[in-house]
Each structure stands twice: as structure tokens, then as C-alpha cells.
Design an enzyme around this catalytic site. Sequence first.
Site, PDB file in Angstrom:
ATOM      1  N   ASP A  64      44.497  83.655 -31.175  1.00 29.36           N
ATOM      2  CA  ASP A  64      45.075  83.017 -30.003  1.00 29.36           C
ATOM      3  C   ASP A  64      43.957  82.180 -29.368  1.00 29.36           C
ATOM      4  OD1 ASP A  64      46.839  82.598 -27.709  1.00 29.36           O
ATOM      5  OD2 ASP A  64      45.592  84.071 -26.672  1.00 29.36           O
ATOM      6  N   CYS A  65      44.300  81.271 -28.463  1.00 26.59           N
ATOM      7  CA  CYS A  65      43.253  80.457 -27.844  1.00 26.59           C
ATOM      8  C   CYS A  65      42.906  80.941 -26.441  1.00 26.59           C
ATOM      9  CB  CYS A  65      43.669  78.983 -27.809  1.00 26.59           C
ATOM     10  SG  CYS A  65      42.376  77.902 -27.110  1.00 26.59           S
ATOM     11  N   ASP A 113      45.132  88.527 -26.699  1.00 28.43           N
ATOM     12  CA  ASP A 113      44.811  89.340 -25.520  1.00 28.43           C
ATOM     13  C   ASP A 113      46.017  89.678 -24.659  1.00 28.43           C
ATOM     14  OD1 ASP A 113      44.397  87.198 -22.809  1.00 28.43           O
ATOM     15  OD2 ASP A 113      44.784  86.448 -24.816  1.00 28.43           O
TER      16      ASP A 113
END
Length: 213
Positions: A10-11, A170
Site C-alpha cells: 500500500d502507499c 496499515d
Amino acid sequence: MDQTLCVIFDCEGTLVDSEILCCRALSLVFGEFGADLSVEQAMSYFVGGKLADILNDTQRRLGINVSLDVLEPLYRKTLKQLFEQELKPMEGVVETLTALDSKGISYCVASNGPKDKTIHALELTGLDGYFKGRVFSAFDTNSWKPEPDLILYSAMSMGFRVNECLYVDDTPKGLEAGVKAGMRTIQLEGINRRSYPGTLATIHRLDEISAYI
């Protein structure tokens, strides 16, 4: 343990330290319409997902009614300004990517955000060089986390099977997407500290993923 040939990240909140900035942007934007939303309140229920869903959920919680056509561009403008002023890479990112390169392990980004926004975040934090041609967006699949389509699409685009990949996120919705995809999924502990069922492990810094490769 399956051999890891590709890591899908994920970014926001995983590669770049953005989640607190996202919560500040929510607080600022809704404050413009007279709502009382502290950054701490925004953090307490930040779960990721599609921006329109986040804005709609926040509207319901605050009991206000403003068109998404107004809210979404204002939020994106506010967040862009915060990114350009304050965005930093997460701790351990460069060490992690360097270690993956040294082991010949591929990696990419799978983000719910628009591709240009993700690339801009990587540019601001000096990470763009690591991910050229390897940024995948939910807008490519027209399907947003927590649905698994983006995760599966990213693996396929990189040329790997699900069992050859490791996914790192996250937020609860991102983690749900990884688990739904049937991919080994690692939770990077962020502002939302709730554990998500079905994940392989929880880590506190990105460079801890070396133990699971």
C-alpha cells in the site's frame, strides 16, 4: 512458508507517513462547514478505503450534509498542500527496498488513490525512482479496497501468482483486501492499532518484513 518473489505495498501510511495528514485534512475541511472534528477523533476511526466512502461516513458521523462534488476536491486540495509541506517516507522504507533489490525480489504499489496522486506522494518523499512503472491504482480496476481486485490485478501485472506475493498495508480495509485475495498479508501498525484477523503478522517498521520473506 511460500517463497516470496514479489512484495506489494500500500502507499499512504505504509510507504509514506500520510495518515496523520489525511486526518488533519478531514478536520480542516469539515471545519470549514462548521463541524467540530478534532484530528484525534478523525484518527480514532480512520480505516482507509475509498475516499468517497470516508467522506460520506464522516458526514454521517458529524450530522452535516455537503455535496461530495464540493467535499472531494476541497479535501484533495487541502491534502495536497499538507503533502507538499510535510510528507515524509515511513521509517525503514529505503532500507527495505534496498534489501529487496539485493535479494532480487520484485515490488510494487497498490493504492486506492488516483495514480497521479500516488506518484506525486512518492516523488515528494524521494521514492519514485524505486517504483517507476510499478504503481497500480484502484482506478485501474474500478474496484477499491476492501475488495481484492486491485491486489490480484497488481500481482498479475507484475507476473506473479498470489502465493508468490506478500502484501503490506496499515488500514483495516486494505488488510481485508489482502486477506480476501488469499495473499499472505502483513499489517504495518499505524494510527489505527486494531489487529485484523487472518493476517500473517503485525510489524512496527517496514524493515521487519525481512523475517517473513
